[in-house]
Enzyme design. Structure first.
Site, PDB file in Angstrom:
ATOM      1  N   TYR A 262      -6.671  -4.562  -3.563  1.00 37.01           N
ATOM      2  CA  TYR A 262      -5.761  -5.705  -3.432  1.00 37.01           C
ATOM      3  C   TYR A 262      -4.307  -5.202  -3.435  1.00 37.01           C
ATOM      4  O   TYR A 262      -3.475  -5.640  -2.645  1.00 37.01           O
ATOM      5  CB  TYR A 262      -5.987  -6.718  -4.570  1.00 37.01           C
TER       6      TYR A 262
ATOM      7  N   GLN B 210      10.451 -16.037  -7.414  1.00 41.45           N
ATOM      8  CA  GLN B 210      10.020 -16.095  -6.004  1.00 41.45           C
ATOM      9  C   GLN B 210       9.203 -17.362  -5.783  1.00 41.45           C
ATOM     10  O   GLN B 210       8.240 -17.636  -6.492  1.00 41.45           O
ATOM     11  CB  GLN B 210       9.184 -14.857  -5.657  1.00 41.45           C
TER      12      GLN B 210
ATOM     13  N   LYS C 278      13.191 -14.126   1.989  1.00 38.53           N
ATOM     14  CA  LYS C 278      12.436 -12.867   2.050  1.00 38.53           C
ATOM     15  C   LYS C 278      11.379 -12.940   3.145  1.00 38.53           C
ATOM     16  O   LYS C 278      10.619 -13.908   3.202  1.00 38.53           O
ATOM     17  CB  LYS C 278      11.755 -12.615   0.703  1.00 38.53           C
TER      18      LYS C 278
ATOM     19  N   HIS D  16       6.293  -7.977   4.056  1.00 31.56           N
ATOM     20  CA  HIS D  16       5.351  -8.227   2.969  1.00 31.56           C
ATOM     21  C   HIS D  16       4.520  -6.968   2.675  1.00 31.56           C
ATOM     22  O   HIS D  16       3.348  -7.041   2.314  1.00 31.56           O
ATOM     23  CB  HIS D  16       4.428  -9.391   3.334  1.00 31.56           C
TER      24      HIS D  16
ATOM     25  N   ARG E 219       1.246  -6.688   4.707  1.00 31.61           N
ATOM     26  CA  ARG E 219       0.106  -7.500   4.265  1.00 31.61           C
ATOM     27  C   ARG E 219      -0.056  -8.785   5.053  1.00 31.61           C
ATOM     28  O   ARG E 219      -0.997  -9.525   4.838  1.00 31.61           O
ATOM     29  CB  ARG E 219       0.274  -7.845   2.774  1.00 31.61           C
TER      30      ARG E 219
HETATM   31  C1  LIG Z   1      -0.243  -6.522  -4.644  1.00 32.43           C
HETATM   32  C2  LIG Z   1       0.915  -7.197  -3.975  1.00 32.43           C
HETATM   33  C3  LIG Z   1       1.151  -8.547  -4.213  1.00 32.43           C
HETATM   34  C4  LIG Z   1       2.259  -9.168  -3.612  1.00 32.43           C
HETATM   35  N1  LIG Z   1       2.530 -10.475  -3.933  1.00 32.43           N
HETATM   36  C5  LIG Z   1       3.627 -11.059  -3.413  1.00 32.43           C
HETATM   37  C6  LIG Z   1       3.996 -12.381  -3.790  1.00 32.43           C
HETATM   38  O1  LIG Z   1       3.336 -13.012  -4.596  1.00 32.43           O
HETATM   39  N2  LIG Z   1       5.109 -12.907  -3.228  1.00 32.43           N
HETATM   40  C7  LIG Z   1       5.881 -12.223  -2.326  1.00 32.43           C
HETATM   41  O2  LIG Z   1       6.895 -12.754  -1.837  1.00 32.43           O
HETATM   42  N3  LIG Z   1       5.561 -10.960  -1.975  1.00 32.43           N
HETATM   43  C8  LIG Z   1       4.479 -10.367  -2.495  1.00 32.43           C
HETATM   44  N4  LIG Z   1       4.179  -9.078  -2.158  1.00 32.43           N
HETATM   45  C9  LIG Z   1       5.077  -8.327  -1.255  1.00 32.43           C
HETATM   46  C10 LIG Z   1       6.127  -7.581  -2.070  1.00 32.43           C
HETATM   47  O3  LIG Z   1       7.023  -8.482  -2.672  1.00 32.43           O
HETATM   48  C11 LIG Z   1       6.934  -6.617  -1.182  1.00 32.43           C
HETATM   49  O4  LIG Z   1       7.451  -7.317  -0.080  1.00 32.43           O
HETATM   50  C12 LIG Z   1       6.103  -5.430  -0.684  1.00 32.43           C
HETATM   51  O5  LIG Z   1       5.209  -5.005  -1.688  1.00 32.43           O
HETATM   52  C13 LIG Z   1       7.014  -4.269  -0.299  1.00 32.43           C
HETATM   53  O6  LIG Z   1       6.285  -3.214   0.229  1.00 32.43           O
HETATM   54  P1  LIG Z   1       5.806  -1.937  -0.646  1.00 32.43           P
HETATM   55  O7  LIG Z   1       4.630  -2.406  -1.450  1.00 32.43           O
HETATM   56  O8  LIG Z   1       5.440  -0.952   0.384  1.00 32.43           O
HETATM   57  O9  LIG Z   1       6.966  -1.519  -1.529  1.00 32.43           O
HETATM   58  C14 LIG Z   1       3.100  -8.438  -2.745  1.00 32.43           C
HETATM   59  C15 LIG Z   1       2.847  -7.086  -2.518  1.00 32.43           C
HETATM   60  C16 LIG Z   1       1.780  -6.460  -3.126  1.00 32.43           C
HETATM   61  C17 LIG Z   1       1.555  -4.994  -2.888  1.00 32.43           C
END
Ligand SMILES: Cc1cc2nc3c(=O)[nH]c(=O)nc-3n(C[C@H](O)[C@H](O)[C@H](O)COP(=O)(O)O)c2cc1C
Length: 387
Positions: free
Chosen positions: A22, A125, A251, A275, A278
């Site tokens: 995840y 957020q 964002k 993201h 993702r």
């Molecule tokens: C496990 C996980 C959960 C995340 N959950 C959220 C979230 O709830 N809200 C959100 O805006 N971004 C979420 N993100 C995105 C992160 O805020 C961020 O944009 C991203 O992790 C940046 O890339 P990096 O993991 O390569 O540093 C999530 C990322 C990961 C890895």
């Protein structure tokens, strides 16, 4: 633990595969996830030698708050699945290091409890599952609790297809669907250290900051269902702004056009972000679209970025292409899953030492002094406005 990759490996050992994947996984073929990291390697440094050397100044002002470090902890959902009271633990370490923590809507901890755990700057957020009234209630709570900035994530009109989550049984496990979970339960049993911690933490399976009328705290359920209800439009930003009354960060911006729309809609900053690869697989690496966004709105609002940051040198490269500061996601999420607060502290420390060393080697006295003259970008790397 010498680098972030070591923390990732430690997380893989402690966490059941469903939790590790995840954190680690991306959408579909994970093309964007890989591109985010690779883009940093494409940018190369142009150091200035024989300059007076001293510890570099890493302080950065973001939306009026001076942070000791130029990176913030990104919103990451489900942190209590990684470590007991994961959100509070990570927020405390962010504060100790002198930076801000951004609490996800998909937090397993009440936002007031995270506030109580740390005196440092906290941002909230926002997703809008449950609609406007539910969001307005949480916005009021965040404001009352002393959160200073609202981050509105716009790249989740629907969840990306996270294939690893499906293969590992994330949906049935989260929903508590026993029949569907059966083939996947082995992975919990074979990670007893994690399992004991999770059970001791009360096996949290709700999002206590999303209070649904007639239901109470929103059940974790299935992220694809959750994200299907979180579409935000520019029109929504009007009531979100009115309800919040403070600085707003948008964002999930990938293009100059969307950045301009965000600025026109009253955003005080944008985060160039996909993201972490993702959501929409196939979008360009964040670092590659950063110059386009900076050229479009950099003179009006602040531009932050995230995606693929694994070393301090990556943060310096993001700065050289115009980011005021960056967000780190997996770099601290893996660390939290590996060793809780100790892990997060180590991740922050690794990146901070990296930053110091990189700036010293570059011959640059302050993070804020980094600009495009310290790097070379390949010819196919977009450097200017694209309309
Ligand atoms: C496990 C996980 C959960 C995340 N959950 C959220 C979230 O709830 N809200 C959100 O805006 N971004 C979420 N993100 C995105 C992160 O805020 C961020 O944009 C991203 O992790 C940046 O890339 P990096 O993991 O390569 O540093 C999530 C990322 C990961 C890895």
């Amino acid at each position: 633990m010498v680098n972030v990759a070591d923390l990732r490996r430690a997380a893989r050992r402690r966490l059941p595969p469903v939790i590790f994947d995840y954190i680690d996984g991306g959408a579909e073929g994970e093309t964007t996830l890989a591109a985010n990291e690779r883009a940093f390697a494409d940018v190369t440094f142009r150091p200035r030698q024989c300059v007076a050397a001293c510890d570099a100044d890493l302080r950065t002002a973001v939306l009026g708050t001076t942070l000791a470090l130029p990176f913030l902890l990104a919103p990451v959902g489900f942190c209590r699945m990684f470590w007991p009271l994961g959100e509070s633990v990570a927020a405390r370490e962010a504060n100790r290091a002198g930076t801000a923590y951004i609490l996800s809507t998909f937090s397993g901890t009440r936002l007031e409890d995270v506030r109580a755990a740390t005196a440092g700057p906290l941002w909230y957020q926002l997703y809008v599952p449950g609609g406007r009234a539910v969001a307005e209630a949480v916005i009021a709570r965040a404001r009352a609790a002393g959160y200073t900035v609202l981050v509105v994530t716009i790249d989740t009109p629907i969840s990306g297809l996270r294939e690893r989550d499906i293969r590992r049984g994330a949906g049935p496990l989260l929903k508590g669907d026993l029949a569907g979970s059966l083939p996947h339960l082995w992975q919990l049993a074979t990670h007893p250290r994690w399992l004991i911690d999770y059970l001791r933490d009360g096996a949290p399976r709700v999002f206590p900051n999303v209070e649904l009328p007639g239901v109470g705290a929103m059940p974790c359920g299935d992220t694809s269902i959750l994200l299907a209800q979180t579409n935000v439009t520019w029109k929504d930003l009007t009531w979100i702004r009115a309800a919040w009354g403070g600085p707003i960060v948008v964002k999930g911006v990938h293009t100059a056009d969307v950045a301009r729309q965000a600025a026109d809609a009253g955003a005080d900053a944008v985060v160039v972000s996909n993201h972490g690869g993702r959501q929409l697989d196939g979008v360009a690496a964040s670092l590659r679209v950063l110059p386009e966004v900076v050229a479009a709105v950099g003179d009006r609002i602040e531009v932050l970025m995230d995606g693929g940051i694994r070393r301090g040198a990556d943060i310096v490269k993001a700065r050289s292409l115009g980011a005021r500061a960056v967000l780190i996601g997996r770099a601290y999420a893996w660390a939290l899953g590996a060793a809780g607060g100790t892990g997060v502290a180590r991740a922050i420390d690794i990146l901070t030492t990296d930053l110091q060393r990189t700036l010293r080697l570059l011959g640059c006295a302050a993070f804020n002094d980094v600009d495009g003259s310290y790097v070379d970008v390949p010819r196919d790397f977009p450097t200017g406005p694209r309309c």
